[in-house]
Design an enzyme around this catalytic site. Sequence first.
Site, short mmCIF file in Angstrom:
data_model
loop_
_atom_site.label_atom_id
_atom_site.label_comp_id
_atom_site.label_asym_id
_atom_site.label_seq_id
_atom_site.Cartn_x
_atom_site.Cartn_y
_atom_site.Cartn_z
N HIS A 76 0.89 -1.30 0.03
CA HIS A 76 -0.08 -0.08 -0.09
C HIS A 76 1.03 1.25 -0.09
CE1 HIS A 76 -2.93 2.83 1.62
NE2 HIS A 76 -3.85 2.16 1.47
N ASP A 118 3.00 -4.54 7.95
CA ASP A 118 1.91 -3.61 7.78
C ASP A 118 0.69 -4.58 8.10
OD1 ASP A 118 -0.47 -2.19 6.77
OD2 ASP A 118 0.25 -1.81 4.73
N GLN A 135 -4.59 -4.94 6.93
CA GLN A 135 -5.53 -5.88 6.53
C GLN A 135 -5.82 -7.08 7.10
OE1 GLN A 135 -7.72 -5.23 4.29
NE2 GLN A 135 -7.01 -3.30 3.57
N LYS A 166 -10.60 -0.66 10.59
CA LYS A 166 -10.76 -1.95 9.85
C LYS A 166 -11.00 -3.08 10.72
CE LYS A 166 -7.34 -0.76 6.07
NZ LYS A 166 -8.25 0.19 5.00
N CYS A 197 -4.76 2.53 -3.70
CA CYS A 197 -3.43 3.06 -3.20
C CYS A 197 -2.40 2.19 -3.35
CB CYS A 197 -3.61 3.31 -1.81
SG CYS A 197 -4.80 4.60 -1.50
#
Lengths: 168, 462
Positions: B177, B254, B257, B280, B420
Amino acid sequence: MSGREQSAEREGQAWNDLLLSVIKRYYNPRVDQGIDGKNDRSVGIVRCRLVNRLCGDTVTVKERRETDGGPERFYLETQGCAVCRASATLAEQSIADLKSDAARSLCDSMVALINGSSPENAFPATLPCDTIRDLEAFQALREVPGRRRCATLSWEALRTVLAEESNR
Amino acid sequence: MVGVLLCVRSIGRRTIPECNDNVGGGGKASTVAFPSLSFVADRVENRYSIGMTTVFDLAQIRSDFPALTGKMRGKELIYLDNGATSLKPQRVLDAVQEYYGGYSANIHRGVYEMSERATAAYDRARQSLYRLLGVQEEEGEIVFTRGTTEAINLVAYAWGMNRLVDGDEIVLTAMEHHSNLVPWQQVARRTGATLRFVPLTPDGSLTRHDIVDTIGNRTKIVAITAMSNVTGYMPPLETIISEAHRNGALVLLDGAQFVSHHPIDVAQLGCDFLAFSGHKMCGPTGIGALYARRDLLEQMEPFQFGGDMIREVELEKSTWANIPEKFEAGTPNIAGAIGMGAAAEYLMETGLDEIAGHEQSLNRYMRSAIGELDYLTTYGPLQDDERGGIFSFNLAGVHPHDVGSLLDQQGIAVRTGFHCAQPLMSHFGITGTVRASFYLYNTVDEIDRFIEALRRLYAILQ
């Protein structure tokens, strides 16, 4: 149903109508772009290229002289969705026979109309009724802010080029 | 009947039923009571078993989310944009409302009851995140941030800008991302460090060979997604972390998600940093967190300066508070943190194993269903154990925006565009995709209606 809900439903229906009409035009049958398909858009001098930062779609304004020796014209080359392409085609078609000031005014009006505000100037009286109807249909985008930029990109690109022209 | 068995990727301390397609049995697969596709598709019966003891009550879960009762364009909402943000359960809404309506005082240093109550709630939220991630307090710490992006920027600025020098290498991938790419571009530009990218295979995955080949003795940090926001691909984290540490490099994950969909134990996994967002994972927007090794945070300079992060201030100089306050300058997003803590509690009570299992079953169903649409191209690896509940695809010759808008007309929310992740789009040779992403409240029935909507809209375009 309240007045507000009725208004929302009307605007939703207008957007639905616009979406289906441009979808139908550009996918059935599929066409590349353009008014008449006779112009080769791969040639010409690039005058402006704008990118929709939300999706990466692009509109490029090119300038070239017609093969029959007519005046130089602006052509719009798009890599984008049906709304973007429809808007580009309509923009190119609408300004083709307008003087520079009227064309710039039309660009301003369309950007305002698509973004949900009232245009300062009326559409040029010389535009055919069908074209004016098609232009006005784009005000349905006030219902879908996420798609407005798809339609304004062409008008903004043209406006940039026309402003440069007037400063020459 | 076609049996659908759990095949959940396990990251961390929680024990997850390991299983496979169970075609002919064998392997270490355990037989898990789980519905057949037809059972899952049953509109009436929404309870089914996952594992030996847990019941995943889908009807109850859906009733926890008020937004699911709403309509879009006059149609019953089918929300498949969970990769962008999740819907919020009533419990989270209540927690935020209770703070603002009942005790919305500022935290820390307040000597009155309402402020003490707010401070306690803020601290409890951090404790909830400890439990969610398996954080051992003596080993690691949670810093509240505005979200994943700020958490990554915190590491990039507070660690990267101060520690990296010319010749050092930052290892990334082209599937990141932008929030895990652009900050490192800035670090490289200012420090002279070099960006290196683990090559992607044509389907957007990584090979062990390329991971080992890219990470070397000049590598100082590997910053990589735990799950691609475009393809749902989950890189082999154990291999990456092991290889980075073998070379003396740190690892930043990261987790935007990943964290909300899968069980994770940072102590066992061994990552050095983990960035993730509240919104999220059923929490509010504007709040996120950075997990980091305690010793690293103690060595790092603050990222932002001002109130709350100081120990003592004189006219010419100041000293810093202990972590995590050292990295939480100014009045924090108190309501957001409390909401994020409530979201973490909700997910833990529901069960991350169960959520992952449910999404895996949706994945399988989706993969099977879209396989019948020969005009549809998907992106990313299709192996179930390598991917989470995100599907990116394009319909032949149709712009993603047009697909998205036609789905919107049918009450279906998906995301369209480049997500993104423009370098990954370039890798696939496209400018954008349609992305459908699942969460715990999605159903097979919704997938059926989604597929039917795709069929219908493609017919319009013919």
